[in-house]
Design an enzyme around this catalytic site. Structure first.
Site, PDB file in Angstrom:
ATOM      1  N   GLY A  40       0.787  -1.219   0.000  1.00 13.75           N
ATOM      2  CA  GLY A  40       0.000   0.000   0.000  1.00 13.75           C
ATOM      3  C   GLY A  40       0.822   1.274   0.000  1.00 13.75           C
ATOM      4  N   LYS A  51      11.464   7.508   4.475  1.00 12.99           N
ATOM      5  CA  LYS A  51      12.503   7.256   5.480  1.00 12.99           C
ATOM      6  C   LYS A  51      13.824   6.869   4.828  1.00 12.99           C
ATOM      7  CE  LYS A  51       9.334   8.318   8.147  1.00 12.99           C
ATOM      8  NZ  LYS A  51       8.443   8.635   7.036  1.00 12.99           N
ATOM      9  N   VAL A 237      -3.955  30.587   0.819  1.00 16.36           N
ATOM     10  CA  VAL A 237      -3.467  30.412  -0.550  1.00 16.36           C
ATOM     11  C   VAL A 237      -4.673  30.494  -1.478  1.00 16.36           C
ATOM     12  CG1 VAL A 237      -2.282  28.888  -2.165  1.00 16.36           C
ATOM     13  CG2 VAL A 237      -1.554  28.967   0.228  1.00 16.36           C
ATOM     14  N   ILE A 265      -2.200  18.761   2.526  1.00 16.35           N
ATOM     15  CA  ILE A 265      -3.339  19.297   3.286  1.00 16.35           C
ATOM     16  C   ILE A 265      -4.291  18.185   3.730  1.00 16.35           C
ATOM     17  CG2 ILE A 265      -3.224  21.593   2.257  1.00 16.35           C
ATOM     18  CD1 ILE A 265      -5.423  20.735   0.303  1.00 16.35           C
ATOM     19  N   GLY A 266      -3.736  17.016   3.952  1.00 14.85           N
ATOM     20  CA  GLY A 266      -4.561  15.910   4.431  1.00 14.85           C
ATOM     21  C   GLY A 266      -4.811  14.860   3.365  1.00 14.85           C
ATOM     22  N   HIS A 439      23.908   1.760  30.729  1.00 10.61           N
ATOM     23  CA  HIS A 439      24.661   3.012  30.619  1.00 10.61           C
ATOM     24  C   HIS A 439      25.904   2.782  29.764  1.00 10.61           C
ATOM     25  CE1 HIS A 439      26.462   6.850  31.770  1.00 10.61           C
ATOM     26  NE2 HIS A 439      27.599   6.189  31.953  1.00 10.61           N
TER      27      HIS A 439
END
EC number: 1.8.1.4
Length: 465
Positions: A40, A51, A237, A265-266, A439
């Protein structure tokens, strides 16, 4: 006679393919319908390719700061077409592996667009049209980038891009505008700014990342601004025009020109033309399909997962919804729990959050304590040269239960998992600070933040009384 299946999944994105594998592992005869590639949007046009490019940008950042580590690099250059080629190779490799997983689970794959013709029948439109029967159906049709009103994404306007098109650029824009200062807009702004573009982010509201908590919004706005990103907030805009070698924008009445414009914008939900009415499945005016906690729609044998459920538009949420739906179809009684959903923004620096934000806690009148511990007091972060940022824990004032957290800084995307586990299992502050953290590691920031909540931080001066 039409072939019959126990479970038919429409859509092979991160929700659909996971649902299909889960159903097949439960012994159900399973079919998976996909009109494009397995994986997808996330794998092919979203999470993974972006990425892969961000990984390249991170290398660029490391080279630019190499002098701090006593390493001098002369005359390096960015071969962006090679970065894109690597991105495509990464996607192909993962997709090939996914296709192998689907085959090994003996899932029947149909190539084409799936559409309901009843509550138990699915029509597949494609090169080999067919109809299959289904005892249960999972709808996982996802979403597509939303276009700017009146300006569809098309080959006629190659400089006006959506999140899919921007991944296929063959050059680094000199000057780029991004309409929308949400997660996707900010990720691409961070990417192309790091690669050398002059980037302007155009946002209609008064803040970027407006759906996150105000502390994240303000902190990231300040960091981005210091890095050199330009923001136009509360912007309108009114026009976008492709003029050949440039794009002309009218912003608050002012005309500006850019090499490329990314419209972020979504997303619009893919619930049109999938036969919902023929099966009796209800959806609202936005295209959202309501479900119960088992992911079941109003039609008992039809389930919906992913973006079309109107919940979190996140791949990992879709995958988990797919598992829940498939297990319920297989006869298990399981319900989705949205109390601990991690959310990550892959910018420089990374941002991650989970659970309640301070604002949400205030709105729900929950008494909380918010403690923020800086990475500059974490040895590993200082050694890495990435000491900017902090980790914050939101805990209940009286019970000390961990209700949420957010982190801005190195490897935030990985660090958030520890607190996701804590929120999901209703753990308290002592569960974190009494756990021995290796650590030197970045994860020590959580132990310190938890100790700070009880006023006993180890690597911070005591508060003045």
């Amino acid at each position: 006679m039409n072939e019959a299946f126990d479970c038919v999944v429409i859509g092979a994105g991160p929700g659909g393919y996971v649902a299909a594998i889960t159903a097949a592992q439960a012994g159900l005869k399973t079919a998976l319908i996909e009109k494009r590639e397995a994986g997808g949007t996330c794998l092919n046009r979203g999470c993974i390719p972006s990425k892969a490019l961000l990984a390249g940008a991170e290398v660029v950042t490391q080279i630019r700061h190499a002098d701090q580590f006593g390493i001098h690099v002369e005359g390096f250059s960015i071969n962006y077409p090679a970065m894109v080629q690597r991105k495509d190779s990464v996607v192909r490799s993962i997709r090939d592996g996914l296709n192998g997983l689907i085959r090994s689970n003996k899932i029947t794959v149909f190539s084409g667009r799936g559409s309901l013709i009843s509550s138990t029948e699915v029509k597949i439109l494609g090169e080999n049209p067919s109809v299959i029967k289904a005892h249960s159906i999972i709808l996982a049709t996802g979403s597509e980038p939303r276009a700017f009103p009146g300006i569809p994404f098309s080959a006629e306007s190659p400089r006006i891009l959506c999140s899919t098109g921007v991944l296929n650029l063959k050059e680094i824009p000199q000057k780029m505008a991004i309409i929308g200062g949400g997660v996707i807009g900010c990720e691409f702004a961070s990417l192309f700014h790091t690669l050398g573009s002059e980037v302007s982010v155009i946002e209609a509201s008064s803040q970027i990342l407006a759906l996150n908590n105000p502390d994240i919004s303000k902190t990231m706005f300040d960091k981005f601004t210091r890095q050199g990103l330009r923001f136009v907030l509360e912007a309108s805009v009114s026009n976008i025009e492709d003029i050949g070698d440039r794009v002309r924008l009218t912003i608050n009445g002012n005309v500006e020109e850019y090499d490329y414009v990314l419209v972020s914008i979504g997303r619009r939900l893919n619930t049109e033309n999938i036969g919902l009415d023929k099966a009796g499945v209800i959806c609202d005016e936005r295209g959202v399909i309501p479900t119960d906690a088992t992911m079941r729609t109003n039609v008992p044998n039809i389930y919906a997962i992913g973006d079309i459920t109107g919940k979190w538009q996140l791949a990992h949420v879709a995958s988990h919804q797919g598992i829940i739906a498939a297990r319920n179809i297989a006869g298990h009684k399981e319900e989705i729990d949205y109390s601990a959903v991690p959310s990550v923004i892959f910018t420089f620096p990374e941002v991650a959050s989970v659970g309640l934000s301070p604002t949400a806690a205030q709105q729900q009148k929950i008494p909380v304590k918010v403690t923020k511990f800086p990475f500059r007091a974490i040895g590993k972060a200082v050694a890495m040269g990435e000491a900017d940022g902090f980790a914050a824990i939101i805990s209940h004032e009286t019970t000390q239960q961990i209700l949420g957290a957010y982190v801005i800084g190195p490897h935030a995307s990985s660090l958030i998992s520890e607190i996701t586990l804590a929120v999901r299992n209703e753990l308290t502050l002592p569960c974190i600070y009494e756990t021995i953290h290796a650590h030197p590691t970045l994860a020590e920031v959580w132990a310190e933040s938890a100790l700070l909540a009880v006023d006993t931080p180890l690597h911070m001066p005591p508060a003045k009384k």
